[in-house]
Design a protein around this motif. Structure first.
Motif, short mmCIF file in Angstrom:
data_model
loop_
_atom_site.label_atom_id
_atom_site.label_comp_id
_atom_site.label_asym_id
_atom_site.label_seq_id
_atom_site.Cartn_x
_atom_site.Cartn_y
_atom_site.Cartn_z
N ILE A 24 1.38 -1.26 0.21
CA ILE A 24 0.06 0.29 -0.15
C ILE A 24 0.81 1.62 0.12
O ILE A 24 0.48 2.25 -0.63
N GLY A 209 -9.06 7.81 11.87
CA GLY A 209 -9.39 6.73 11.27
C GLY A 209 -10.60 6.65 10.53
O GLY A 209 -10.77 6.27 9.87
N THR A 211 -13.81 7.54 8.98
CA THR A 211 -14.02 8.22 7.38
C THR A 211 -16.17 9.06 7.49
O THR A 211 -16.37 10.06 7.24
N PRO C 118 -6.47 3.29 8.12
CA PRO C 118 -7.83 3.92 8.29
C PRO C 118 -8.50 3.19 6.53
O PRO C 118 -7.70 3.20 5.69
N SER C 119 -9.84 3.16 6.62
CA SER C 119 -10.22 1.90 6.02
C SER C 119 -10.27 2.60 4.84
O SER C 119 -9.93 2.31 3.34
N ILE C 120 -10.84 4.01 4.02
CA ILE C 120 -10.53 4.71 3.19
C ILE C 120 -9.16 4.64 2.19
O ILE C 120 -9.58 4.81 0.85
N MET C 122 -7.93 2.18 2.28
CA MET C 122 -7.72 0.83 2.18
C MET C 122 -8.74 0.90 0.69
O MET C 122 -8.23 -0.01 -0.74
#
Lengths: 284, 230, 288, 277
Positions: A24, A209, A211, C118-120, C122
């Motif tokens: 990533i 984190g 959103t 953070p999932s965003i 991902m």
């Protein structure tokens, strides 16, 4: 032969899990190349003005928004979580404490989108119409929602971290004639300072984190709020909103930088937590 | 003929020296008892015999150890020796009953299936034989599917013994097998151990000199990781 | 009064007050959702005007019903857990039983970092990967499969941690006795350690299902749409409950649709309560 | 005609029902086709696409139409990357976008961008200058516009929105930046529901989205009706487009053809837009 097979399969899976982070990171760095190559853009990134049409892609207000929202949500969630953890550990009468644990587990299981949804329909109109605090969609609304959402998680985290020490010391405390609240406040909490801190760090990671709540409740104005009744925009919400832009544009490139900022924060939290637990491991 | 022979055997874990320069011989098909105060190295010595220190970080064994298994001389710490193979020949029973989670039958079935993988018909025979040998068959034959944890302490310890016996070891290591039991259960186990010693080489750790005198063919006394001349 | 006594009394009073407040909050949320959802809580909630049985299997399209979103969410979660579970149990075994020393610590660190991501981010990664993949495989598209893979990546670290921690917490005696029985390492892992660690892994799994069920940020970019009906294959786009709630909260077309969003929130809450109850039952059973 | 009048909606419906037996052939443009048709982008288009999807699924279940919003930016991005078959936009795609992605725009309807406030707001009309002052942040109290002494709550759209692009372009012009303190919502529908719930609200949205829950303002004396938009009296007008990457394949082509049929046009009208054919 099966010895090898299991070891290899496990190593392979372990490798995938471990490499995901690198993958990533590498992808974000590579995709953001046009940004890193252009000094003017890099300088613009650090600014607070977001106007992609004019080549201004400053992330500073969003970064500040993220920190403001996370900090204020924790300001609510952490003390509340701590008090609730104490009450499940022993401040509440026993049957009530068991009910409390169930309640906390249920609350922590409520999906984030449900908290955000209820907030949009209940909290936001209440702030706007009953209290007359601006437009409702605001830093305050998002902080309250995020804080309430995090509280049960913090409480469970803390009660998990404190309960072994509490159980271990309970007999000794009883023998000394300490009440439960005395034992918890003056013996257990000071002994578990590090656990308290690492729970704070861990929940700050969750707060940063998030959103959905930021996106649905904070109003998303690109603007540094002067007071809690004004809207703000976080990095995560900014990514979600800017995703709609042209993938080749500078605005889109800026969300790679935003992602990297978030990752940097996650890494910082992780290493702080790790160094805490390392030190405590050394002490014992 | 001695079944276990060691010369200048030492064990260190990290900087701590747990055993130093142990030299002794233990007879085959006899019961040897290792005696000594706690922390004197009895249990550490016992675990050296089946290489149970292998996975302990920083553990080092030096000196010589030979076992005589089926007439062959085995060097447990030589490179070619597989610890898994060794442990299948050298059974062990711990201080507290270390049951696997699951039923009584499962505790016996799992190891024997994994180690020997006998045909189905033979499996039942083996289980019965091991339980009879551990004098537990009459008590549990009707409820092999019951959770092993539902047995009493003495029964659990005999189940552990049966679990070790079902793998048909030649040497059996017993680490204070009666320490967690009441008097009645202890004497049951003691009687059982006495009945086993004609068929197996038994090495037992004990902290009770009276028990040692009552049972042992040979007594070894440990103190601070060394042998005390008896 | 002694200042310490004052603090003690304040803490007791505050914690009692808070406990009551949060109990009230749960009731408030439930009551509020129930009130909003009331007009939609009828036989038409799931399937709209479509006949139930054919609609259930997707033969008849469902409009104005929650079934496609519910089914989409369930498919997504099943797929994601199906992908993540074997992988993460193997990775957890690797970390608990094989990886030692510096490399082991590095592996822990990386998985912990993945858990904090953070999932965003991902979701963004998944989206960029599919854009890159399209250069090689032009057919690749955002779809149920891609979303499931990304959600699997999201829950992977939770499952790895659960496996690793449950294996680490096994009593030392269990390890010794497995070894003393002459089981090889792989035999001991597969037949003794894993079964003994399974309650911990299972509760980690339930946690992961909860995470996968509620996530929006990951699927937002990787294949969820506002309306499509049941996905016909892994490569189709899909609907999901949390996404439906999010979109409808902002842009409902009529009161009936808004009521359905309330009902969807209620449904999602019930699902997570169900998961919680299951976890409770499993814990009780493993204790007994 | 301030709101989408019940009569118009009714006549649209009537036209639909009456025409059904006669024009049964309209939906036949999908006959023999199967597969999936993914549409994403502009949020003003969603009701139209959803209606068509329902019609299609009734007559031809082998076709699966998926629809999602995100804004016109998403429409261009997704169709350009080939992730969806049709990207909808509330503006004409730029020459640069056409060149980069080989987009082929299909102009199907005309839509005005209305300015709306809460129904309880006494303000009825606003000039372009006043509008500019409000959305650039210069005016921030309703009193300046003849309303109550209360702060103005601005609702806007994010950068992916064509509604925003058209509105900002026509009202603020190139040189004036929109006020930073504007609550951003993610779709035309969201703008409507936000304005409907906020007494101090002002916001902009596609005329097709107007209904009785909000109150549209006339701009410079011209009521926000599609007729005024068509005649050019109403100043803020934009086209609605469906874009494909290159020539549309069979299924997207059938979709676009269907829009041109009487039935398709009825659906467009029914949602408050003016067919561009």
């Amino acid at each position: 032969m099966s010895e090898r097979l299991l070891a290899t399969a496990a190593a392979f899976a372990g490798g995938i899990a471990a490499c995901a982070v690198f993958a990533i990171l590498a992808l974000l760095l590579w995709l953001g190349l046009p940004l890193w190559r252009d000094p003017a853009l890099l300088i613009s990134l650090a600014g607070s003005s977001w106007n992609p049409a004019a080549g201004e892609i400053g992330l500073a207000s969003m970064a500040a928004g993220t920190l403001l929202l996370a900090a204020s949500a924790l300001l609510l969630a952490y003390p509340c979580g701590l008090l609730l953890a104490l009450s499940t550990l022993g401040l509440a009468p026993r049957p009530l404490a068991a009910a409390m644990r169930t309640l906390l587990a249920l609350l922590s299981g409520i999906p984030t989108v449900v908290y955000a949804f209820v907030s949009v329909w209940l909290l936001v109109p209440w702030l706007r119409d009953s209290l007359g605090l601006g437009m409702g969609y605001s830093w305050l609304a998002a902080a309250l929602t995020l804080g309430v959402m995090l509280t049960p998680t913090v409480a469970l985290l803390l009660s998990g971290a404190l309960s072994p020490t509490f159980t271990r010391l309970q007999a000794a405390g009883d023998a000394l004639g300490l009440s439960r609240v005395q034992l918890l406040l003056w013996v257990v909490l000071p002994a578990e300072r590090r656990a308290l801190l690492s729970a704070l760090l861990l929940s700050s990671g969750r707060a940063v984190g998030d959103t959905l709540i930021a996106l649905m409740v904070s109003g998303n104005a690109i603007w540094l709020p002067a007071n809690p009744t004004e809207p703000l925009r976080t990095l995560t919400a900014h990514i979600a909103i800017t995703l709609a832009a042209d993938t080749q544009s500078q605005a889109y490139a800026a969300i790679y930088a935003a992602s990297l900022l978030l990752l940097a924060y996650v890494a910082l939290v992780h290493f702080l937590t790790a160094s805490l637990s390392d030190e405590s491991a050394h002490r014992h | 003929m001695s079944a276990i022979r060691c010369h200048q055997l030492s064990l260190a874990i990290g900087k701590r020296q747990l055993l130093s320069n142990i030299s002794l011989e233990l007879p085959g098909n006899k019961l040897s008892v290792l005696l000594g105060p706690s922390g004197s190295g009895k249990t550490s010595f016992l675990r050296v015999l089946n290489r149970l220190h292998d996975d302990t970080a920083g553990a080092r064994v030096s000196g010589e150890l030979t076992l005589s298994l089926s007439g062959q001389t085995i060097h447990p710490y030589h490179h070619g020796t597989d610890p898994v193979w060794l442990r299948r020949r050298v059974g062990m029973v711990f201080q507290h009953p270390n049951l696997l989670p699951g039923s009584i039958g499962h505790n016996l079935r799992l190891p024997v299936q994994l180690v020997k993988n006998p045909p189905r018909a033979e499996l039942a025979q083996r289980i019965e034989a091991a339980l009879r040998e551990a004098q537990l068959w009459d008590e549990v034959c009707m409820r092999l599917d019951a959770p092993a944890a539902s047995l009493s302490g003495g029964q659990q310890q005999r189940l552990c013994l049966a679990r070790a016996l079902i793998l048909q070891p030649e040497i059996l290591l017993l680490d204070e097998p009666t320490v967690s039991l009441d008097t009645q259960a202890s004497s049951d186990i003691e009687a059982l151990i006495t009945s086993l010693k004609c068929r197996y080489t038994l090495v037992m750790v004990s902290h009770n000199p009276v028990q040692a005198k009552r049972l042992a063919d040979k007594i070894i006394v440990f103190r601070d990781g060394s042998l005390v001349d008896s | 009064m002694n200042p310490r006594t004052v603090i003690e009394r304040t803490v007791v009073a505050l914690s009692t007050l808070l406990a009551a407040a949060f109990a009230g909050l749960l009731l408030l949320i439930l009551g509020f959702l129930l009130m909003g959802a009331w007009p939609a809580l009828n036989g038409r909630l799931l399937f709209g005007d479509a006949p139930a049985w054919p609609a259930l299997s997707g033969q008849v399209p469902v409009w104005d019903g929650l079934w496609p979103a519910l089914a989409g969410s369930l498919m997504l979660v099943t797929l994601a857990i199906g992908i993540a579970l074997p992988l993460s149990i193997a990775a957890g075994i690797h970390q608990a039983e094989y990886a030692r020393g510096r490399r082991g610590r590095l592996a822990y660190t990386l998985v912990d970092l993945l858990a904090g991501m953070p999932s965003i981010v991902m979701g963004l990664t998944g989206f960029m990967l599919i854009l890159l993949l399209r250069n090689i495989l032009p057919e690749a598209n955002t779809s149920l499969l891609l979303a499931a893979c990304c959600v699997a990546l999201l829950v992977l670290p939770y499952l790895v941690q659960a496996t690793r921690v449950s294996l680490h917490q096994l009593p030392a005696e269990l390890r010794l006795s497995a070894q003393a029985l002459g089981l090889s390492q792989s035999q001991a892992i597969l037949h003794v350690y894993l079964p003994a660690a399974s309650p911990g892994i299972l509760s980690g799994c339930i946690l992961a299902i909860g995470r996968a069920l509620e996530d929006v940020a990951v699927i937002l970019l990787t294949g969820v749409v506002a309306e499509t009906g049941l996905p016909g294959s892994l490569f189709d786009k899909f609907e999901a409950l949390p996404f439906f709630i999010m979109v409808t909260a902002a842009e409902y077309r009529d009161e009936a649709q808004l009521a359905r969003a309330f009902a969807a929130a209620l449904l999602l809450m019930s699902l997570s309560a169900l998961l919680f109850a299951t976890a409770r039952q499993l814990q009780k059973r493993s204790l007994s | 005609m301030h709101r989408k009048p019940v009569a118009a909606a009714f006549s649209g419906l009537l036209a639909l029902t009456i025409s059904l037996p006669v024009l049964a052939a309209d939906i036949d443009v999908f006959k023999g086709l199967s597969g999936k048709l993914d549409i994403a982008g502009g949020t003003a288009h969603i009701p139209v696409v959803q209606d068509i999807a329902r019609q299609v699924s009734k007559s031809n279940p082998a076709i699966r139409i998926s629809v999602t919003g995100g804004g016109s930016g998403v429409g261009v991005q997704k169709v350009g990357e080939g992730l969806v078959d049709i990207g909808s936009t509330g503006r004409k795609v730029s020459a640069e976008e056409i060149a980069r992605y080989q987009l082929k725009p299909f102009h199907f309807a005309l839509d005005g961008v209305a300015v709306a406030v809460h129904p309880s707001n006494p303000v009825k009309d606003i000039s372009l200058e006043q509008l500019r002052d409000v959305f650039s942040g210069k005016t921030s109290n309703w009193k300046a516009l003849g309303g109550a002494d209360a702060p103005i709550h601005r609702y806007g759209r994010d950068e992916a929105s064509a509604t925003r692009e058209v509105f900002v372009g026509k009202v603020l012009g190139k040189d004036t930046a929109p006020a930073a303190k504007t609550t951003l919502v993610s779709s035309n529908g969201a703008a409507k529901s936000a304005i409907a719930r906020d007494k101090g609200a002002i916001g902009y949205l596609g005329m097709g989205m107007l209904d009785q829950s909000i109150k549209p303002l006339s701009v410079g004396g011209h009521a926000p009706t599609q007729q005024n938009a068509l005649s050019g009296d109403y100043p803020i007008v934009r086209g609605l487009y469906f874009n494909t990457k290159g020539e549309p394949a069979a299924l997207p082509a059938a979709f676009l053809r269907y829009l041109k049929t009487n039935e398709g046009q009825a659906i467009i009208r029914n949602h408050g837009y003016i067919p561009a054919f």
